[in-house]
Design a protein around this motif. Structure first.
Motif, PDB file in Angstrom:
ATOM      1  N   THR A 109       0.850  -1.185   0.000  1.00 42.41           N
ATOM      2  CA  THR A 109       0.000   0.000   0.000  1.00 42.41           C
ATOM      3  C   THR A 109       0.888   1.237   0.000  1.00 42.41           C
ATOM      4  OG1 THR A 109      -1.733  -1.153   1.235  1.00 42.41           O
ATOM      5  CG2 THR A 109      -1.792   1.246   1.296  1.00 42.41           C
ATOM      6  N   SER A 110       0.524   2.254  -0.777  1.00 43.79           N
ATOM      7  CA  SER A 110       1.362   3.453  -0.861  1.00 43.79           C
ATOM      8  C   SER A 110       1.452   4.153   0.493  1.00 43.79           C
ATOM      9  CB  SER A 110       0.808   4.424  -1.901  1.00 43.79           C
ATOM     10  OG  SER A 110      -0.362   5.060  -1.427  1.00 43.79           O
ATOM     11  N   MET A 111       2.543   4.899   0.708  1.00 47.09           N
ATOM     12  CA  MET A 111       2.758   5.561   1.988  1.00 47.09           C
ATOM     13  C   MET A 111       1.658   6.577   2.290  1.00 47.09           C
ATOM     14  SD  MET A 111       4.429   5.579   4.711  1.00 47.09           S
ATOM     15  CE  MET A 111       5.769   4.479   4.220  1.00 47.09           C
ATOM     16  N   LYS A 112       1.163   7.264   1.262  1.00 44.93           N
ATOM     17  CA  LYS A 112       0.096   8.237   1.498  1.00 44.93           C
ATOM     18  C   LYS A 112      -1.181   7.549   1.981  1.00 44.93           C
ATOM     19  CE  LYS A 112       1.614  12.149  -1.244  1.00 44.93           C
ATOM     20  NZ  LYS A 112       1.224  13.242  -2.161  1.00 44.93           N
ATOM     21  N   LYS A 113      -1.476   6.382   1.418  1.00 46.61           N
ATOM     22  CA  LYS A 113      -2.652   5.639   1.869  1.00 46.61           C
ATOM     23  C   LYS A 113      -2.444   5.100   3.287  1.00 46.61           C
ATOM     24  CE  LYS A 113      -4.440   4.285  -2.675  1.00 46.61           C
ATOM     25  NZ  LYS A 113      -4.909   3.173  -3.536  1.00 46.61           N
ATOM     26  N   LYS A 114      -1.235   4.643   3.578  1.00 49.76           N
ATOM     27  CA  LYS A 114      -0.935   4.179   4.937  1.00 49.76           C
ATOM     28  C   LYS A 114      -1.139   5.297   5.944  1.00 49.76           C
ATOM     29  CE  LYS A 114       2.446   0.602   3.707  1.00 49.76           C
ATOM     30  NZ  LYS A 114       3.843   0.135   3.839  1.00 49.76           N
ATOM     31  N   GLU A 119      -4.390   8.049  10.363  1.00 49.19           N
ATOM     32  CA  GLU A 119      -5.112   9.250  10.798  1.00 49.19           C
ATOM     33  C   GLU A 119      -6.618   9.030  10.917  1.00 49.19           C
ATOM     34  OE1 GLU A 119      -4.017  11.956   7.761  1.00 49.19           O
ATOM     35  OE2 GLU A 119      -1.976  12.296   8.546  1.00 49.19           O
ATOM     36  N   ALA A 120      -7.153   7.993  10.276  1.00 46.34           N
ATOM     37  CA  ALA A 120      -8.604   7.803  10.188  1.00 46.34           C
ATOM     38  C   ALA A 120      -9.208   7.288  11.487  1.00 46.34           C
ATOM     39  CB  ALA A 120      -8.929   6.842   9.059  1.00 46.34           C
ATOM     40  N   ARG A 121     -10.510   7.492  11.617  1.00 50.59           N
ATOM     41  CA  ARG A 121     -11.303   6.927  12.693  1.00 50.59           C
ATOM     42  C   ARG A 121     -12.473   6.152  12.082  1.00 50.59           C
ATOM     43  NH1 ARG A 121      -7.373   7.275  14.543  1.00 50.59           N
ATOM     44  NH2 ARG A 121      -6.598   8.426  16.348  1.00 50.59           N
ATOM     45  N   ASP A 173      -4.640   7.667  -8.345  1.00 52.80           N
ATOM     46  CA  ASP A 173      -3.543   6.923  -7.722  1.00 52.80           C
ATOM     47  C   ASP A 173      -2.191   7.356  -8.284  1.00 52.80           C
ATOM     48  OD1 ASP A 173      -4.944   5.458  -5.915  1.00 52.80           O
ATOM     49  OD2 ASP A 173      -4.772   3.538  -6.940  1.00 52.80           O
ATOM     50  N   ASP A 174      -2.105   7.458  -9.596  1.00 55.66           N
ATOM     51  CA  ASP A 174      -0.834   7.804 -10.239  1.00 55.66           C
ATOM     52  C   ASP A 174      -0.313   9.156  -9.768  1.00 55.66           C
ATOM     53  OD1 ASP A 174      -0.946   5.454 -11.641  1.00 55.66           O
ATOM     54  OD2 ASP A 174      -1.642   6.353 -13.517  1.00 55.66           O
ATOM     55  N   HIS A 175      -1.227  10.105  -9.579  1.00 54.66           N
ATOM     56  CA  HIS A 175      -0.824  11.457  -9.182  1.00 54.66           C
ATOM     57  C   HIS A 175      -0.923  11.675  -7.669  1.00 54.66           C
ATOM     58  CE1 HIS A 175      -0.431  12.916 -13.323  1.00 54.66           C
ATOM     59  NE2 HIS A 175      -1.519  12.214 -13.602  1.00 54.66           N
ATOM     60  N   GLU A 176      -1.301  10.614  -6.935  1.00 49.86           N
ATOM     61  CA  GLU A 176      -1.372  10.643  -5.474  1.00 49.86           C
ATOM     62  C   GLU A 176      -2.132  11.867  -4.967  1.00 49.86           C
ATOM     63  OE1 GLU A 176       2.857  10.126  -4.435  1.00 49.86           O
ATOM     64  OE2 GLU A 176       2.293   8.099  -3.817  1.00 49.86           O
ATOM     65  N   LEU A 177      -3.334  12.031  -5.472  1.00 49.94           N
ATOM     66  CA  LEU A 177      -4.187  13.138  -5.035  1.00 49.94           C
ATOM     67  C   LEU A 177      -4.820  12.766  -3.697  1.00 49.94           C
ATOM     68  CD1 LEU A 177      -5.918  13.950  -8.453  1.00 49.94           C
ATOM     69  CD2 LEU A 177      -3.812  14.911  -7.486  1.00 49.94           C
ATOM     70  N   ASP A 178      -4.195  13.213  -2.618  1.00 48.88           N
ATOM     71  CA  ASP A 178      -4.509  12.748  -1.264  1.00 48.88           C
ATOM     72  C   ASP A 178      -6.001  12.698  -0.944  1.00 48.88           C
ATOM     73  OD1 ASP A 178      -1.796  12.952  -1.214  1.00 48.88           O
ATOM     74  OD2 ASP A 178      -1.665  13.968   0.711  1.00 48.88           O
ATOM     75  N   GLU A 179      -6.718  13.787  -1.196  1.00 47.75           N
ATOM     76  CA  GLU A 179      -8.103  13.882  -0.773  1.00 47.75           C
ATOM     77  C   GLU A 179      -9.057  13.084  -1.659  1.00 47.75           C
ATOM     78  OE1 GLU A 179      -8.671  18.099  -0.723  1.00 47.75           O
ATOM     79  OE2 GLU A 179      -8.099  18.243   1.388  1.00 47.75           O
ATOM     80  N   TRP A 180      -8.542  12.549  -2.760  1.00 47.97           N
ATOM     81  CA  TRP A 180      -9.360  11.783  -3.696  1.00 47.97           C
ATOM     82  C   TRP A 180      -9.048  10.285  -3.656  1.00 47.97           C
ATOM     83  CZ3 TRP A 180     -12.976  14.011  -7.132  1.00 47.97           C
ATOM     84  CH2 TRP A 180     -13.032  15.406  -7.109  1.00 47.97           C
ATOM     85  N   LEU A 181      -8.011   9.878  -2.930  1.00 46.51           N
ATOM     86  CA  LEU A 181      -7.543   8.496  -2.957  1.00 46.51           C
ATOM     87  C   LEU A 181      -8.607   7.510  -2.487  1.00 46.51           C
ATOM     88  CD1 LEU A 181      -3.909   8.868  -1.535  1.00 46.51           C
ATOM     89  CD2 LEU A 181      -4.542   8.231  -3.878  1.00 46.51           C
ATOM     90  N   HIS A 182      -8.637   6.361  -3.147  1.00 47.18           N
ATOM     91  CA  HIS A 182      -9.507   5.253  -2.752  1.00 47.18           C
ATOM     92  C   HIS A 182      -8.717   4.374  -1.783  1.00 47.18           C
ATOM     93  CE1 HIS A 182     -11.946   1.456  -4.148  1.00 47.18           C
ATOM     94  NE2 HIS A 182     -11.985   1.651  -2.850  1.00 47.18           N
ATOM     95  N   VAL A 183      -9.069   4.465  -0.496  1.00 47.68           N
ATOM     96  CA  VAL A 183      -8.378   3.692   0.543  1.00 47.68           C
ATOM     97  C   VAL A 183      -9.408   2.789   1.213  1.00 47.68           C
ATOM     98  CG1 VAL A 183      -6.886   3.773   2.566  1.00 47.68           C
ATOM     99  CG2 VAL A 183      -6.865   5.679   0.937  1.00 47.68           C
ATOM    100  N   THR A 184      -9.448   1.521   0.836  1.00 51.61           N
ATOM    101  CA  THR A 184     -10.395   0.603   1.468  1.00 51.61           C
ATOM    102  C   THR A 184     -10.020   0.428   2.937  1.00 51.61           C
ATOM    103  OG1 THR A 184      -9.078  -1.300   0.750  1.00 51.61           O
ATOM    104  CG2 THR A 184     -10.923  -0.658  -0.647  1.00 51.61           C
TER     105      THR A 184
END
Length: 222
Positions: A109-114, A119-121, A173-184
């Motif tokens: 999993t990419s570091m940004k998704k990790k 940070e999530a709840r 995903d390719d551009h690592e757009l943080d606020e748009w990422l699909h993180v299951t």
């Protein structure tokens, strides 16, 4: 669906067949066919998920499985040893975990998704049809928000929705757009507080579960 068409061939090759289900009636069908193990996944889970909560689903499936002497694993939102202790109290033989392994050093999993997982709840893990037309639990994102707008079209049925948005998701995903990422992520994401080696996750889960069981007096006077 029923795995009966392949079960005899798989068993003759010495392969154990496990079934992942989200409803008791699905478990009953698979038990009747002779599956070797049932994974009872409640809607607390990440990714594709049903509508029955883990707390309600697992005990019901355990009761059905007794007749067949088939082991049951509890799944859906399990990220802490207390969840394991609860699963054992429900009668499950163990647990099946997913989200927690994304936040390990070994995960691809990419570091940004990790970081988003850390940070999530629990309330951030939201169900949406926007990704592929079926119920998917993932961390809330701008992608979901766009599809939730009053003037947005209804998501298409699977597989058409995935075909419609697949290239957009790949670009995100390719551009690592943080606020748009699909993180299951499942609702147990609350307990993912830091990145760890996978071995440490195992040790921590075991210690937490033992502490929970000891608090309940499971070990007597030992």
């Amino acid at each position: 669906g029923s795995p009966a068409f392949a079960l005899e061939q798989l068993h003759s090759a010495g392969i154990k067949v496990w079934g992942l289900i989200g409803l008791a009636r699905q478990a009953a069908r698979e038990l009747e066919q002779g599956l070797d193990l049932i994974v009872a996944q409640g809607q607390d889970s990440a990714g594709h998920t049903g509508r029955m909560g883990t707390f309600s689903l697992v005990p019901e499936v355990v009761e059905l499985a007794k007749e067949y002497d088939t082991p049951v694993l509890a799944a859906g939102g399990i990220t802490h040893g207390r969840h394991i202790a609860g699963a054992l109290a429900f009668g499950a033989d163990g647990v099946w975990t997913g989200t927690i392994w994304q936040a390990t050093h070994e995960s691809d999993t990419s570091m940004k998704k990790k970081q988003r997982l850390v940070e999530a709840r629990g309330q951030d893990a939201w169900v949406s049809l926007a990704y592929d037309g079926k119920r998917v639990r993932a961390l809330r994102s701008k992608f979901q928000d766009v599809w939730d707008q009053p003037d947005a079209p209804e998501p298409l049925a699977m597989p058409l929705q995935g075909m419609l948005v697949g290239k957009i998701e790949q670009a995100i995903d390719d551009h690592e757009l943080d606020e748009w990422l699909h993180v299951t992520a499942g609702q147990g994401v609350t307990f993912i507080e830091e990145l760890k080696p996978a071995r440490q996750v195992v040790f921590d889960l075991a210690e937490q579960a033992r502490d929970a069981l000891e608090a309940l007096g499971a070990y007597g006077n030992e």
